[in-house]
Each structure stands twice: as C-alpha cells, then as structure tokens.
Design a protein around this motif. Structure first.
Motif, PDB file in Angstrom:
ATOM      1  N   LYS A  13       0.834  -1.195   0.000  1.00 59.94           N
ATOM      2  CA  LYS A  13       0.000   0.000   0.000  1.00 59.94           C
ATOM      3  C   LYS A  13       0.874   1.252   0.000  1.00 59.94           C
ATOM      4  N   GLY A  14       0.508   2.213  -0.810  1.00 61.79           N
ATOM      5  CA  GLY A  14       1.210   3.491  -0.781  1.00 61.79           C
ATOM      6  C   GLY A  14       0.510   4.444   0.156  1.00 61.79           C
ATOM      7  N   PHE A  15       0.593   5.707  -0.146  1.00 64.11           N
ATOM      8  CA  PHE A  15      -0.003   6.693   0.736  1.00 64.11           C
ATOM      9  C   PHE A  15      -1.392   7.131   0.301  1.00 64.11           C
ATOM     10  N   GLY A  16      -1.926   6.438  -0.727  1.00 61.92           N
ATOM     11  CA  GLY A  16      -3.271   6.735  -1.178  1.00 61.92           C
ATOM     12  C   GLY A  16      -3.459   8.192  -1.545  1.00 61.92           C
ATOM     13  N   ARG A  17      -2.610   8.654  -2.435  1.00 62.99           N
ATOM     14  CA  ARG A  17      -2.680  10.066  -2.825  1.00 62.99           C
ATOM     15  C   ARG A  17      -3.737  10.304  -3.896  1.00 62.99           C
ATOM     16  N   GLY A  18      -4.592   9.293  -4.100  1.00 68.78           N
ATOM     17  CA  GLY A  18      -5.644   9.487  -5.080  1.00 68.78           C
ATOM     18  C   GLY A  18      -5.166   9.351  -6.508  1.00 68.78           C
ATOM     19  N   SER A  19      -4.076   8.608  -6.684  1.00 68.76           N
ATOM     20  CA  SER A  19      -3.555   8.476  -8.050  1.00 68.76           C
ATOM     21  C   SER A  19      -4.536   7.744  -8.958  1.00 68.76           C
ATOM     22  N   LYS A  20      -5.383   6.911  -8.345  1.00 67.03           N
ATOM     23  CA  LYS A  20      -6.386   6.227  -9.167  1.00 67.03           C
ATOM     24  C   LYS A  20      -7.439   7.211  -9.653  1.00 67.03           C
ATOM     25  N   PRO A  25      -2.525   5.034 -11.441  1.00 62.24           N
ATOM     26  CA  PRO A  25      -2.177   4.254 -10.258  1.00 62.24           C
ATOM     27  C   PRO A  25      -0.691   3.895 -10.285  1.00 62.24           C
ATOM     28  N   THR A  26      -0.031   3.969  -9.150  1.00 62.23           N
ATOM     29  CA  THR A  26       1.382   3.594  -9.067  1.00 62.23           C
ATOM     30  C   THR A  26       1.545   2.514  -8.011  1.00 62.23           C
ATOM     31  N   ALA A  27       2.058   1.379  -8.434  1.00 61.00           N
ATOM     32  CA  ALA A  27       2.242   0.251  -7.521  1.00 61.00           C
ATOM     33  C   ALA A  27       3.503   0.487  -6.682  1.00 61.00           C
ATOM     34  N   ASN A  28       3.340   0.498  -5.381  1.00 63.28           N
ATOM     35  CA  ASN A  28       4.494   0.746  -4.510  1.00 63.28           C
ATOM     36  C   ASN A  28       5.202  -0.544  -4.136  1.00 63.28           C
ATOM     37  N   LEU A  29       6.512  -0.490  -4.122  1.00 69.27           N
ATOM     38  CA  LEU A  29       7.347  -1.617  -3.695  1.00 69.27           C
ATOM     39  C   LEU A  29       8.050  -1.243  -2.400  1.00 69.27           C
ATOM     40  N   TRP A  80       4.068   2.728 -12.772  1.00 73.24           N
ATOM     41  CA  TRP A  80       2.738   2.754 -13.382  1.00 73.24           C
ATOM     42  C   TRP A  80       2.801   1.758 -14.533  1.00 73.24           C
ATOM     43  N   LEU A  81       2.079   0.666 -14.422  1.00 66.76           N
ATOM     44  CA  LEU A  81       2.065  -0.337 -15.484  1.00 66.76           C
ATOM     45  C   LEU A  81       1.138   0.142 -16.595  1.00 66.76           C
ATOM     46  N   LEU A  82       1.636   0.106 -17.821  1.00 68.95           N
ATOM     47  CA  LEU A  82       0.884   0.665 -18.952  1.00 68.95           C
ATOM     48  C   LEU A  82      -0.087  -0.383 -19.501  1.00 68.95           C
ATOM     49  N   HIS A  83      -1.015  -0.734 -18.638  1.00 68.22           N
ATOM     50  CA  HIS A  83      -1.995  -1.758 -18.961  1.00 68.22           C
ATOM     51  C   HIS A  83      -3.208  -1.530 -18.069  1.00 68.22           C
ATOM     52  N   ASP A  84      -4.388  -1.798 -18.604  1.00 70.14           N
ATOM     53  CA  ASP A  84      -5.602  -1.631 -17.811  1.00 70.14           C
ATOM     54  C   ASP A  84      -5.982  -2.972 -17.170  1.00 70.14           C
ATOM     55  N   ASP A  88      -7.178  -4.244  -8.464  1.00 68.02           N
ATOM     56  CA  ASP A  88      -5.936  -4.086  -7.703  1.00 68.02           C
ATOM     57  C   ASP A  88      -5.147  -5.378  -7.690  1.00 68.02           C
ATOM     58  N   PHE A  89      -3.867  -5.285  -7.393  1.00 66.58           N
ATOM     59  CA  PHE A  89      -3.064  -6.506  -7.232  1.00 66.58           C
ATOM     60  C   PHE A  89      -2.099  -6.361  -6.051  1.00 66.58           C
ATOM     61  N   TYR A  90      -2.606  -5.825  -4.964  1.00 67.97           N
ATOM     62  CA  TYR A  90      -1.811  -5.730  -3.730  1.00 67.97           C
ATOM     63  C   TYR A  90      -1.374  -7.117  -3.295  1.00 67.97           C
ATOM     64  N   GLY A  91      -0.144  -7.211  -2.802  1.00 67.86           N
ATOM     65  CA  GLY A  91       0.381  -8.468  -2.289  1.00 67.86           C
ATOM     66  C   GLY A  91       1.003  -9.347  -3.344  1.00 67.86           C
TER      67      GLY A  91
HETATM   68  P1  ADP Z   1      -1.299   3.247  -3.440  1.00 63.59           P
HETATM   69  O1  ADP Z   1      -1.171   4.610  -2.838  1.00 63.59           O
HETATM   70  O2  ADP Z   1      -1.708   2.194  -2.453  1.00 63.59           O
HETATM   71  O3  ADP Z   1      -0.071   2.861  -4.222  1.00 63.59           O
HETATM   72  P2  ADP Z   1      -2.553   3.940  -5.944  1.00 63.59           P
HETATM   73  O4  ADP Z   1      -3.739   4.835  -6.036  1.00 63.59           O
HETATM   74  O5  ADP Z   1      -1.222   4.522  -6.343  1.00 63.59           O
HETATM   75  O6  ADP Z   1      -2.517   3.369  -4.472  1.00 63.59           O
HETATM   76  O7  ADP Z   1      -2.879   2.660  -6.813  1.00 63.59           O
HETATM   77  C1  ADP Z   1      -1.894   1.665  -6.934  1.00 63.59           C
HETATM   78  C2  ADP Z   1      -2.510   0.277  -6.864  1.00 63.59           C
HETATM   79  O8  ADP Z   1      -3.437   0.125  -7.933  1.00 63.59           O
HETATM   80  C3  ADP Z   1      -1.454  -0.808  -7.075  1.00 63.59           C
HETATM   81  O9  ADP Z   1      -0.904  -1.243  -5.837  1.00 63.59           O
HETATM   82  C4  ADP Z   1      -2.251  -1.919  -7.752  1.00 63.59           C
HETATM   83  O10 ADP Z   1      -2.783  -2.803  -6.789  1.00 63.59           O
HETATM   84  C5  ADP Z   1      -3.390  -1.175  -8.455  1.00 63.59           C
HETATM   85  N1  ADP Z   1      -3.224  -1.026  -9.919  1.00 63.59           N
HETATM   86  C6  ADP Z   1      -4.201  -1.318 -10.828  1.00 63.59           C
HETATM   87  N2  ADP Z   1      -3.796  -1.064 -12.079  1.00 63.59           N
HETATM   88  C7  ADP Z   1      -2.525  -0.588 -11.989  1.00 63.59           C
HETATM   89  C8  ADP Z   1      -1.570  -0.167 -12.987  1.00 63.59           C
HETATM   90  N3  ADP Z   1      -1.857  -0.176 -14.305  1.00 63.59           N
HETATM   91  N4  ADP Z   1      -0.347   0.245 -12.564  1.00 63.59           N
HETATM   92  C9  ADP Z   1      -0.057   0.257 -11.233  1.00 63.59           C
HETATM   93  N5  ADP Z   1      -0.906  -0.131 -10.256  1.00 63.59           N
HETATM   94  C10 ADP Z   1      -2.148  -0.559 -10.615  1.00 63.59           C
END
Ligand code: ADP
Ligand code: MG
Length: 147
Positions: A13-20, A25-29, A80-84, A88-91
């Motif tokens: 989980k990131g900081f939920g900055r509303g990127s969605k 969306p940015t997947a945090n590692l 940011w994965l360039l795919h729809d 979510d895919f947390y974990g």
């Molecule tokens: P967070 O603050 O938890 O990182 P985000 O709003 O940045 O939340 O959204 C990132 C999450 O959205 C990822 O952890 C993943 O589960 C999901 N997600 C869905 N589609 C994508 C994508 N194309 N690229 C990155 N993350 C994605």
C-alpha cells in the motif's frame, strides 16, 4: 543509455494520494529491500518492463524519488504499469527491469501540468520499449522466472 537494473517484491500500500482518481495508479514496492541500488540511481522518471506473477509482462514507467511523507533517507519506487487491469493486485509479486531514463524529478505549477507530463512520460516509455535496444529486456530471465 543506462545500465539496466532489476528489483522486485510484493506490491504494498502506498499513501493513497488518489492516483487512481487521477487515472495514474502507481504500484508501490518496499524500497527498504533494495535501498542500496535505489540510492545509486538519480531521482527521476525511468521506464522498463514489469513482470507481475501469474499475469504477465507489461510496459511500465516509474518515478524514483524522495518521499516527503517519509524520512528523507528513503526513496520510493512507484511504477505505473501501462496496462488496464481493472482491479488491484496488492500483495502480488512484482519484478521490474529498469532499462531507460526519461527525465529528472521536477516541480510543476499545477496538478494538471503534472498529470499531463506523466501521460507524456507514458507515451515516451510506450514507444521507446518497442525499440530493439529496450524491447529485448522483456525476455529477461529475472522477469520470466517470476511469472
Ligand atoms: P497506493 O497509494 O496504495 O499505491 P494507488 O492509487 O497509487 O494506491 O494505486 C496503486 C494500486 O493500484 C497498485 O498497488 C495496484 O494494486 C493497483 N493497480 C491497478 N492497475 C494498476 C496499474 N496499471 N499500474 C499500477 N498499479 C495498478
Ligand atoms: Mg501508488
């Protein structure tokens, strides 16, 4: 050109900055797992390939930067994965092959201009990754083995 580097881990989980909400969306590692290799690289926007376990390999564009919400010695890695995916895919295990550099971190006068720049970064990554010099890393054993 940069020397490609490889990092991976579970999506946290990131900081939920509303990127969605912004459509980015940015997947945090967990950057603490590879803080050495991350600190060796300058802050900015990179691109490469992302292997997501049980799903496949996708183009990605990512920022590496200082997280103002965290302590200043820690950089975040946010692809940011360039795919729809439509979900979510947390974990899930995410492996990255970082193969190219686009630009340094920058300040933007507005949220709109930031979003526009990130979309442009996405288009640059999308095109660059079709070039043989970058496309070949899609077959990296590091990514394939994780699928
Ligand atoms: P967070 O603050 O938890 O990182 P985000 O709003 O940045 O939340 O959204 C990132 C999450 O959205 C990822 O952890 C993943 O589960 C999901 N997600 C869905 N589609 C994508 C994508 N194309 N690229 C990155 N993350 C994605
Ligand atoms: Mg995020």
């Amino acid at each position: 050109p940069i020397e490609p580097w490889f990092i991976g881990g579970p999506v946290i989980k990131g900081f939920g900055r509303g990127s969605k909400v912004l459509g980015i969306p940015t997947a945090n590692l967990p950057a603490e797992n590879f803080s050495d290799v991350v600190s060796e690289h300058t802050s900015g926007v990179y691109f490469g390939w992302a292997g997501l376990s049980k799903r496949g390999i996708y183009k990605m564009v990512m920022s590496i930067g200082w997280n103002p919400y965290f302590d200043n010695t820690e950089k975040t890695v946010e692809p940011w994965l360039l795919h729809d995916f439509g979900e979510d895919f947390y974990g899930e295990e995410l492996c990255l092959a970082i193969v190219g550099y686009i630009r340094p971190e920058a300040n933007f006068p507005s949220l709109e201009s930031l979003i526009e720049r990130i979309r442009e970064d996405g288009r640059i990554a999308e095109k660059a990754l079709d070039l043989p010099m970058y496309a070949k890393y899609k077959d990296s054993p590091y990514l394939r083995n994780a699928l």
